[in-house]
Scaffold this active site. Structure first.
Site, PDB file in Angstrom:
ATOM      1  N   TYR A  60       4.071  16.961 -66.025  1.00 36.75           N
ATOM      2  CA  TYR A  60       4.970  17.027 -64.868  1.00 36.75           C
ATOM      3  C   TYR A  60       5.464  18.443 -64.602  1.00 36.75           C
ATOM      4  CZ  TYR A  60       4.714  12.201 -66.352  1.00 36.75           C
ATOM      5  OH  TYR A  60       4.250  10.987 -66.770  1.00 36.75           O
ATOM      6  N   HIS A  61       4.505  19.388 -64.573  1.00 39.82           N
ATOM      7  CA  HIS A  61       4.853  20.786 -64.332  1.00 39.82           C
ATOM      8  C   HIS A  61       4.154  21.352 -63.088  1.00 39.82           C
ATOM      9  CE1 HIS A  61       5.647  21.362 -68.960  1.00 39.82           C
ATOM     10  NE2 HIS A  61       6.565  20.605 -68.370  1.00 39.82           N
ATOM     11  N   ASN A  94      13.090  14.567 -66.921  1.00 38.31           N
ATOM     12  CA  ASN A  94      12.115  15.056 -67.904  1.00 38.31           C
ATOM     13  C   ASN A  94      12.697  15.055 -69.314  1.00 38.31           C
ATOM     14  OD1 ASN A  94      13.786  17.324 -68.068  1.00 38.31           O
ATOM     15  ND2 ASN A  94      12.508  18.607 -66.797  1.00 38.31           N
ATOM     16  N   CYS A 148      14.106  17.020 -61.323  1.00 39.69           N
ATOM     17  CA  CYS A 148      13.302  16.718 -62.510  1.00 39.69           C
ATOM     18  C   CYS A 148      14.037  17.021 -63.806  1.00 39.69           C
ATOM     19  CB  CYS A 148      11.957  17.424 -62.424  1.00 39.69           C
ATOM     20  SG  CYS A 148      10.925  16.691 -61.123  1.00 39.69           S
ATOM     21  N   ALA A 188       9.975  25.732 -58.347  1.00 41.97           N
ATOM     22  CA  ALA A 188       8.729  26.034 -59.065  1.00 41.97           C
ATOM     23  C   ALA A 188       7.575  26.380 -58.125  1.00 41.97           C
ATOM     24  CB  ALA A 188       8.336  24.854 -59.949  1.00 41.97           C
ATOM     25  N   ASN A 200       7.016  25.286 -71.356  1.00 41.57           N
ATOM     26  CA  ASN A 200       7.564  24.338 -70.382  1.00 41.57           C
ATOM     27  C   ASN A 200       8.446  25.099 -69.387  1.00 41.57           C
ATOM     28  OD1 ASN A 200       6.907  23.136 -72.995  1.00 41.57           O
ATOM     29  ND2 ASN A 200       7.549  21.217 -72.088  1.00 41.57           N
ATOM     30  N   PRO A 201       8.294  24.847 -68.084  1.00 44.79           N
ATOM     31  CA  PRO A 201       8.840  25.772 -67.078  1.00 44.79           C
ATOM     32  C   PRO A 201      10.270  25.525 -66.611  1.00 44.79           C
ATOM     33  CG  PRO A 201       7.409  24.175 -66.022  1.00 44.79           C
ATOM     34  CD  PRO A 201       7.352  23.876 -67.499  1.00 44.79           C
ATOM     35  N   GLU A 204      19.990  15.909 -50.618  1.00 46.56           N
ATOM     36  CA  GLU A 204      19.266  15.339 -51.763  1.00 46.56           C
ATOM     37  C   GLU A 204      18.786  13.938 -51.401  1.00 46.56           C
ATOM     38  OE1 GLU A 204      17.438  13.935 -54.804  1.00 46.56           O
ATOM     39  OE2 GLU A 204      17.964  16.067 -54.742  1.00 46.56           O
ATOM     40  N   ALA A 243      15.221  15.046 -45.924  1.00 44.19           N
ATOM     41  CA  ALA A 243      14.904  16.151 -45.008  1.00 44.19           C
ATOM     42  C   ALA A 243      13.448  16.023 -44.572  1.00 44.19           C
ATOM     43  CB  ALA A 243      15.131  17.480 -45.722  1.00 44.19           C
TER      44      ALA A 243
END
Length: 513
Positions: free
Chosen positions: A448-449, A92, A88, A483, A493-494, A36, A213
């Protein structure tokens, strides 16, 4: 055995990565490392307090991607991507919708066999997040009056609990992944990782925080190119290889997953060659099919201050189905209890002291963009070209014009009308479709999707990046789960969809093991 070798290596401790790490390490014999780029979110009130979400945008926990020039849209959008554990879902508003049946069935129709809504529904029930409607104490009076006025003006039903069943239209307070008693997030990290981090009960889970990474490592084997690990740089600048005995799982999101693949030589051959990146595997779909939910904004000044109570200042919304043939809603609004004028100010509008906003949003946008590299240096941010409002029939632009017109009808309707002093932007003088479209596109922003840049598809689909098992086409021991695998955008919203992708991926891995 090397201390840097694990059974599974997950790139990205975000929404899907947190789920997969937690599920895999339920088996004490399986070791997992999560790479991360950001720090932990534990004891970070600025992250964990949901209502403070706006303060995270553009800050030190934001990768802060910009967009390329958008001839028909807004070229000044900051595409925030979270640099913190939980990804996120730590950044979010945590609006939480189970994707609608038509959303998953679209995936199946696009070649994602086994991803239809009947197959996917059970994963919603597995989620560990605390998904609840906005609490009564957080139901702001003006948001409540918006709900009532929108119902009266549009004729859609009032919905109490959008996740109770499929809907094609409706207005109401959202479901959120949060803890109402203290306004704390129930993000992917809080729900899936914090219990083990605090109890120390998962010695088989290693979190490599503030570790970046930058390249995937492959070996040539009898089976073909096989993922063997991930090259990383730690906070101290030291570079090393984190090796995977079983699989590498890339969960870095719709921007950084294709970015990492391309810097590793996996992507459109001509593009990589033009930058001098050695081509390991020609995969033309990497970075293509960039999706988003663009939305515009209409702002009113209110007759005075707005009540203070709120879960996160955008607690209610509206869905409309204009086309009876559509599988679900084709126009959506967030109702902000703040005057959201960041983009209109660029056109000369001024923020009122007290105000509210409605944001017409395109649930099923037709425009498609792409993510691509501009340099062989992994430190250089990729280019994001969303190609907003470039669809052939201008469906996206017309959707926003319809939205502004409907928003004005709602604003004229009691009990909301009594709160509103004047329309600030675009202003009551802007009335014809062409002027409304120009305004709506120029002040459009993102919610922000970003999605779609490593999309799932059938084995014979040249532009599919992963197959229905989430395996990268033509490569061994590597999957993608985030995503970026979305072939099409859900109408809602995803985030919950991404969590469900994580749950399904963990199950696929368990089955293969």
């Amino acid at each position: 055995m090397s201390e840097n070798t694990y059974d599974y290596v997950i790139v990205g401790g975000g929404t899907a990565g947190s789920v997969i790490a937690s599920r895999l390490t339920e088996n004490p014999d399986v070791t997992v490392a999560v790479i991360e780029g950001g720090p932990s979110d534990i004891d970070r009130d600025d992250v964990l307090t949901l209502r403070r979400w706006l303060g995270l945008l553009g800050g030190d926990l934001d990768y802060g991607y910009t967009t390329t020039e958008q001839p028909r849209g807004n070229s000044h959008i900051l595409h925030s991507r979270a640099k913190v554990l939980g990804g996120c879902s730590s950044h979010n508003t945590l609006i939480s919708f189970k994707p609608l049946p038509g959303d998953w069935d679209e995936w199946a129709a696009a070649g994602a066999e086994g991803w239809d809504h009947k197959a996917m529904d059970p994963y919603f029930g597995k989620l560990r997040n605390n998904i609840v409607p906005v609490d009564a104490k957080d139901r702001n009076a003006i948001a409540s009056d918006f709900v009532e006025a929108a119902q009266a003006a549009t004729g859609v039903p009032r919905v109490e609990g959008f996740n109770k069943g499929p809907f094609k239209d409706g207005v109401g307070f959202f479901d959120l992944s949060y803890h109402p008693e203290n306004n704390k997030r129930s993000s992917a990290s809080v729900a899936y990782l914090h219990p083990h981090m605090e109890a120390g009960d998962r010695p088989n889970l290693t979190l490599l925080l503030e570790t970046w990474a930058y390249k995937l490592e492959f070996d040539a084997t009898d089976e073909g190119l096989t993922a063997r690990g991930v090259r990383v740089r730690g906070k101290d600048g030291v570079e090393k290889l984190i090796s995977a005995r079983t699989e590498v799982l890339v969960c870095a999101g719709a921007v950084d997953t294709p970015r990492l693949l391309m810097h590793s030589g996996i992507g459109p051959k001509a593009d990589l060659e033009a930058l001098g990146i050695p081509v390991l595997h020609d995969l033309p779909g990497v970075g293509e099919n960039l999706l988003d939910h663009p939305e515009s904004v209409i702002v009113w000044e209110t007759n005075g201050p707005i009540p203070e109570n709120s879960a996160m200042d955008s607690d209610a919304g509206l869905f409309i189905q204009r086309d009876p043939a559509a599988a679900g809603p084709d126009l959506m609004f967030h109702f902000y209890q703040i005057p959201f004028t960041d983009n209109p100010e660029r056109l000369g509008y001024e923020q009122p002291e007290h105000g509210v906003s409605m944001t017409p949003n395109i649930p099923k946008p037709k425009s498609r963009g792409r993510v691509y590299l501009t340099s062989a240096d992994p430190e250089v941010k990729p280019a994001l070209d969303f190609r907003y409002f470039t669809d052939e029939d201008d469906y996206d632009g017309k959707t926003l014009v319809d939205g502004i017109k409907i928003a004005r009808e709602i604003a004229k309707t009691e009990p909301l009308a009594g709160w509103l002093k004047r329309e600030v932007c675009p202003g009551p003088d802007v009335t014809d479709d062409e002027a409304l479209s120009e305004y709506a596109r120029k002040v459009a922003h993102t919610v922000y999707h970003p999605a779609g840049t490593c999309r799932i598809g059938a084995a014979d689909d040249e532009l599919a990046v992963v197959d229905p098992q989430l395996k990268v086409r033509g490569l061994q021991s590597i999957r993608i789960a985030d995503a970026s695998v979305f072939p099409t955008m859900p109408a809602v919203n995803p985030m919950i969809g991404v969590l469900m992708v994580g749950e399904k991926c963990a199950e696929l891995l368990g089955g293969d093991a």
